[in-house]
Write a protein that holds these residues in place. Structure first.
Motif, PDB file in Angstrom:
ATOM      1  N   ASP A  56       0.875  -1.173   0.000  1.00  0.00           N
ATOM      2  CA  ASP A  56       0.000   0.000   0.000  1.00  0.00           C
ATOM      3  C   ASP A  56       0.911   1.221   0.000  1.00  0.00           C
ATOM      4  OD1 ASP A  56      -1.757   2.083   0.478  1.00  0.00           O
ATOM      5  OD2 ASP A  56      -2.812   1.068   2.108  1.00  0.00           O
ATOM      6  N   ASN A  57       0.959   1.925  -1.130  1.00  0.00           N
ATOM      7  CA  ASN A  57       1.913   3.034  -1.245  1.00  0.00           C
ATOM      8  C   ASN A  57       1.375   4.368  -0.743  1.00  0.00           C
ATOM      9  OD1 ASN A  57       0.220   3.957  -3.256  1.00  0.00           O
ATOM     10  ND2 ASN A  57       1.781   3.989  -4.858  1.00  0.00           N
ATOM     11  N   ASP A  58       0.214   4.383  -0.140  1.00  0.00           N
ATOM     12  CA  ASP A  58      -0.416   5.598   0.390  1.00  0.00           C
ATOM     13  C   ASP A  58      -0.742   6.630  -0.682  1.00  0.00           C
ATOM     14  OD1 ASP A  58      -0.576   4.754   3.006  1.00  0.00           O
ATOM     15  OD2 ASP A  58       1.414   5.526   3.524  1.00  0.00           O
ATOM     16  N   ASN A  59      -0.598   6.281  -1.932  1.00  0.00           N
ATOM     17  CA  ASN A  59      -0.990   7.164  -3.034  1.00  0.00           C
ATOM     18  C   ASN A  59      -2.191   6.603  -3.780  1.00  0.00           C
ATOM     19  OD1 ASN A  59       1.027   9.107  -2.613  1.00  0.00           O
ATOM     20  ND2 ASN A  59       2.527   7.883  -3.747  1.00  0.00           N
ATOM     21  N   GLY A  60      -2.897   5.673  -3.124  1.00  0.00           N
ATOM     22  CA  GLY A  60      -4.108   5.142  -3.729  1.00  0.00           C
ATOM     23  C   GLY A  60      -3.942   3.819  -4.433  1.00  0.00           C
ATOM     24  N   ASN A  98      -5.128  -5.921  -7.491  1.00  0.00           N
ATOM     25  CA  ASN A  98      -4.629  -4.556  -7.503  1.00  0.00           C
ATOM     26  C   ASN A  98      -5.806  -3.606  -7.462  1.00  0.00           C
ATOM     27  OD1 ASN A  98      -1.562  -4.570  -8.223  1.00  0.00           O
ATOM     28  ND2 ASN A  98      -2.511  -6.191  -9.420  1.00  0.00           N
ATOM     29  N   GLN A  99      -5.611  -2.501  -6.770  1.00  0.00           N
ATOM     30  CA  GLN A  99      -6.648  -1.484  -6.685  1.00  0.00           C
ATOM     31  C   GLN A  99      -5.966  -0.124  -6.736  1.00  0.00           C
ATOM     32  OE1 GLN A  99      -9.849  -1.834  -3.664  1.00  0.00           O
ATOM     33  NE2 GLN A  99      -8.908  -0.008  -2.792  1.00  0.00           N
ATOM     34  N   VAL A 100      -6.484   0.756  -7.554  1.00  0.00           N
ATOM     35  CA  VAL A 100      -5.930   2.101  -7.652  1.00  0.00           C
ATOM     36  C   VAL A 100      -7.080   3.102  -7.697  1.00  0.00           C
ATOM     37  CG1 VAL A 100      -5.762   2.070 -10.188  1.00  0.00           C
ATOM     38  CG2 VAL A 100      -4.265   3.561  -8.864  1.00  0.00           C
ATOM     39  N   GLU A 101      -6.911   4.198  -6.963  1.00  0.00           N
ATOM     40  CA  GLU A 101      -7.915   5.255  -7.010  1.00  0.00           C
ATOM     41  C   GLU A 101      -7.814   5.942  -8.357  1.00  0.00           C
ATOM     42  OE1 GLU A 101      -7.622   7.798  -3.586  1.00  0.00           O
ATOM     43  OE2 GLU A 101      -7.597   6.082  -2.231  1.00  0.00           O
ATOM     44  N   LEU A 102      -8.972   6.126  -8.980  1.00  0.00           N
ATOM     45  CA  LEU A 102      -9.009   6.692 -10.321  1.00  0.00           C
ATOM     46  C   LEU A 102     -10.278   7.527 -10.458  1.00  0.00           C
ATOM     47  CD1 LEU A 102      -7.464   6.620 -13.047  1.00  0.00           C
ATOM     48  CD2 LEU A 102      -8.934   4.719 -13.696  1.00  0.00           C
ATOM     49  N   GLY A 103     -10.106   8.817 -10.596  1.00  0.00           N
ATOM     50  CA  GLY A 103     -11.260   9.701 -10.694  1.00  0.00           C
ATOM     51  C   GLY A 103     -12.058   9.659  -9.406  1.00  0.00           C
ATOM     52  N   GLN A 104     -13.368   9.484  -9.542  1.00  0.00           N
ATOM     53  CA  GLN A 104     -14.250   9.419  -8.378  1.00  0.00           C
ATOM     54  C   GLN A 104     -14.460   7.994  -7.877  1.00  0.00           C
ATOM     55  OE1 GLN A 104     -17.490  12.400  -9.809  1.00  0.00           O
ATOM     56  NE2 GLN A 104     -17.674  12.125  -7.590  1.00  0.00           N
ATOM     57  N   GLN A 108     -10.207  -1.791 -10.083  1.00  0.00           N
ATOM     58  CA  GLN A 108      -9.703  -3.034  -9.510  1.00  0.00           C
ATOM     59  C   GLN A 108      -9.391  -4.013 -10.634  1.00  0.00           C
ATOM     60  OE1 GLN A 108     -12.757  -4.371  -6.783  1.00  0.00           O
ATOM     61  NE2 GLN A 108     -11.951  -3.092  -5.137  1.00  0.00           N
ATOM     62  N   VAL A 109      -8.198  -4.586 -10.573  1.00  0.00           N
ATOM     63  CA  VAL A 109      -7.762  -5.598 -11.533  1.00  0.00           C
ATOM     64  C   VAL A 109      -7.284  -6.788 -10.725  1.00  0.00           C
ATOM     65  CG1 VAL A 109      -6.160  -6.162 -13.397  1.00  0.00           C
ATOM     66  CG2 VAL A 109      -7.036  -3.836 -13.178  1.00  0.00           C
ATOM     67  N   GLY A 110      -7.755  -7.959 -11.068  1.00  0.00           N
ATOM     68  CA  GLY A 110      -7.361  -9.145 -10.319  1.00  0.00           C
ATOM     69  C   GLY A 110      -7.175 -10.347 -11.206  1.00  0.00           C
ATOM     70  N   SER A 144     -10.171 -10.355 -13.819  1.00  0.00           N
ATOM     71  CA  SER A 144     -11.337  -9.495 -13.615  1.00  0.00           C
ATOM     72  C   SER A 144     -10.906  -8.034 -13.662  1.00  0.00           C
ATOM     73  CB  SER A 144     -12.015  -9.803 -12.279  1.00  0.00           C
ATOM     74  OG  SER A 144     -11.160  -9.495 -11.208  1.00  0.00           O
ATOM     75  N   LEU A 145     -11.808  -7.207 -14.138  1.00  0.00           N
ATOM     76  CA  LEU A 145     -11.593  -5.769 -14.218  1.00  0.00           C
ATOM     77  C   LEU A 145     -12.875  -5.112 -13.749  1.00  0.00           C
ATOM     78  CD1 LEU A 145      -9.887  -3.329 -15.201  1.00  0.00           C
ATOM     79  CD2 LEU A 145     -10.990  -3.623 -17.422  1.00  0.00           C
ATOM     80  N   GLN A 146     -12.765  -4.239 -12.730  1.00  0.00           N
ATOM     81  CA  GLN A 146     -13.943  -3.579 -12.178  1.00  0.00           C
ATOM     82  C   GLN A 146     -13.624  -2.107 -11.948  1.00  0.00           C
ATOM     83  OE1 GLN A 146     -15.670  -5.476  -8.685  1.00  0.00           O
ATOM     84  NE2 GLN A 146     -14.411  -7.260  -9.085  1.00  0.00           N
ATOM     85  N   TYR A 147     -14.644  -1.314 -12.073  1.00  0.00           N
ATOM     86  CA  TYR A 147     -14.518   0.091 -11.678  1.00  0.00           C
ATOM     87  C   TYR A 147     -15.647   0.381 -10.700  1.00  0.00           C
ATOM     88  CZ  TYR A 147     -14.018   5.133 -11.718  1.00  0.00           C
ATOM     89  OH  TYR A 147     -13.809   6.424 -11.327  1.00  0.00           O
ATOM     90  N   LEU A 148     -15.284   0.820  -9.508  1.00  0.00           N
ATOM     91  CA  LEU A 148     -16.255   1.132  -8.466  1.00  0.00           C
ATOM     92  C   LEU A 148     -16.372   2.647  -8.383  1.00  0.00           C
ATOM     93  CD1 LEU A 148     -14.845  -1.348  -5.830  1.00  0.00           C
ATOM     94  CD2 LEU A 148     -16.798  -1.712  -7.343  1.00  0.00           C
ATOM     95  N   TYR A 149     -17.540   3.158  -8.709  1.00  0.00           N
ATOM     96  CA  TYR A 149     -17.768   4.602  -8.748  1.00  0.00           C
ATOM     97  C   TYR A 149     -18.404   5.066  -7.446  1.00  0.00           C
ATOM     98  CZ  TYR A 149     -19.359   9.142 -10.441  1.00  0.00           C
ATOM     99  OH  TYR A 149     -19.567  10.490 -10.597  1.00  0.00           O
ATOM    100  N   ASN A 150     -17.825   6.068  -6.806  1.00  0.00           N
ATOM    101  CA  ASN A 150     -18.372   6.629  -5.563  1.00  0.00           C
ATOM    102  C   ASN A 150     -19.336   7.762  -5.905  1.00  0.00           C
ATOM    103  OD1 ASN A 150     -16.799   4.964  -3.882  1.00  0.00           O
ATOM    104  ND2 ASN A 150     -15.056   6.312  -4.149  1.00  0.00           N
TER     105      ASN A 150
END
Length: 151
Positions: A56-60, A98-104, A108-110, A144-150
């Motif tokens: 966890d690199n603290d940059n998302g 893997n999970q990375v913050e992207l936009g809102q 997630q890629v697994g 798997s490829l997912q995008y979770l929108y907040n």
């Protein structure tokens, strides 16, 4: 009787390792039986060991590699197969997420079963017989490829 143990080690601010072990044991006495016997595989799963390393690199960005080992177990009594009483083979499955913050949201890629291990789950191995279609192999490598929108 059962034992579940989980240990977490913080290697650095970004890396941690967690280890988990599960052991369950028990006996049962059937109707009209005089002696106790070990419970079958549907009631008592084999020993399991899980190891995970997480970054966890603290940059998302969070990445983790998880290994699951399910031990083999012989549930037969006097070497005889019966309901829930078969010799179960061990298997190991490795997953990478893997999970990375992207936009809102978060992307997630697994990859489940990273090394495309061919195995049968404990349940499937216990179901094996000449004409039972419940004994199916575990899933192969799955991406798997997912995008979770907040909102």
């Amino acid at each position: 009787m059962g034992l579940k143990q989980r240990l977490i080690f913080l290697l650095t601010d970004a890396f941690n390792v967690s280890l988990a072990y599960s052991y369950i044991d028990g006996e049962e006495r059937g109707q009209n039986a005089e002696q106790f016997q070990p419970m079958n595989g549907f009631s008592i799963p084999p020993n399991k060991f899980t190891a995970q390393i997480e970054y966890d690199n603290d940059n998302g960005w969070i990445s983790s590699l998880t290994t699951l080992y399910v031990a083999g177990e012989d549930y037969r009594i006097d070497g005889n197969n019966a309901f829930g009483r078969r010799d179960v083979d061990s298997y190991t499955v490795v997953d990478w997420t893997n999970q990375v913050e992207l936009g809102q949201g978060k992307l997630q890629v697994g990859i489940e079963n990273l090394f495309n291990e061919q195995y049968f789950s404990v349940y499937s191995q216990l179901q094996r017989n000449g004409n039972n279609t419940s004994s199916i192999p575990g899933r192969g490598r799955t991406i798997s490829l997912q995008y979770l929108y907040n909102w």
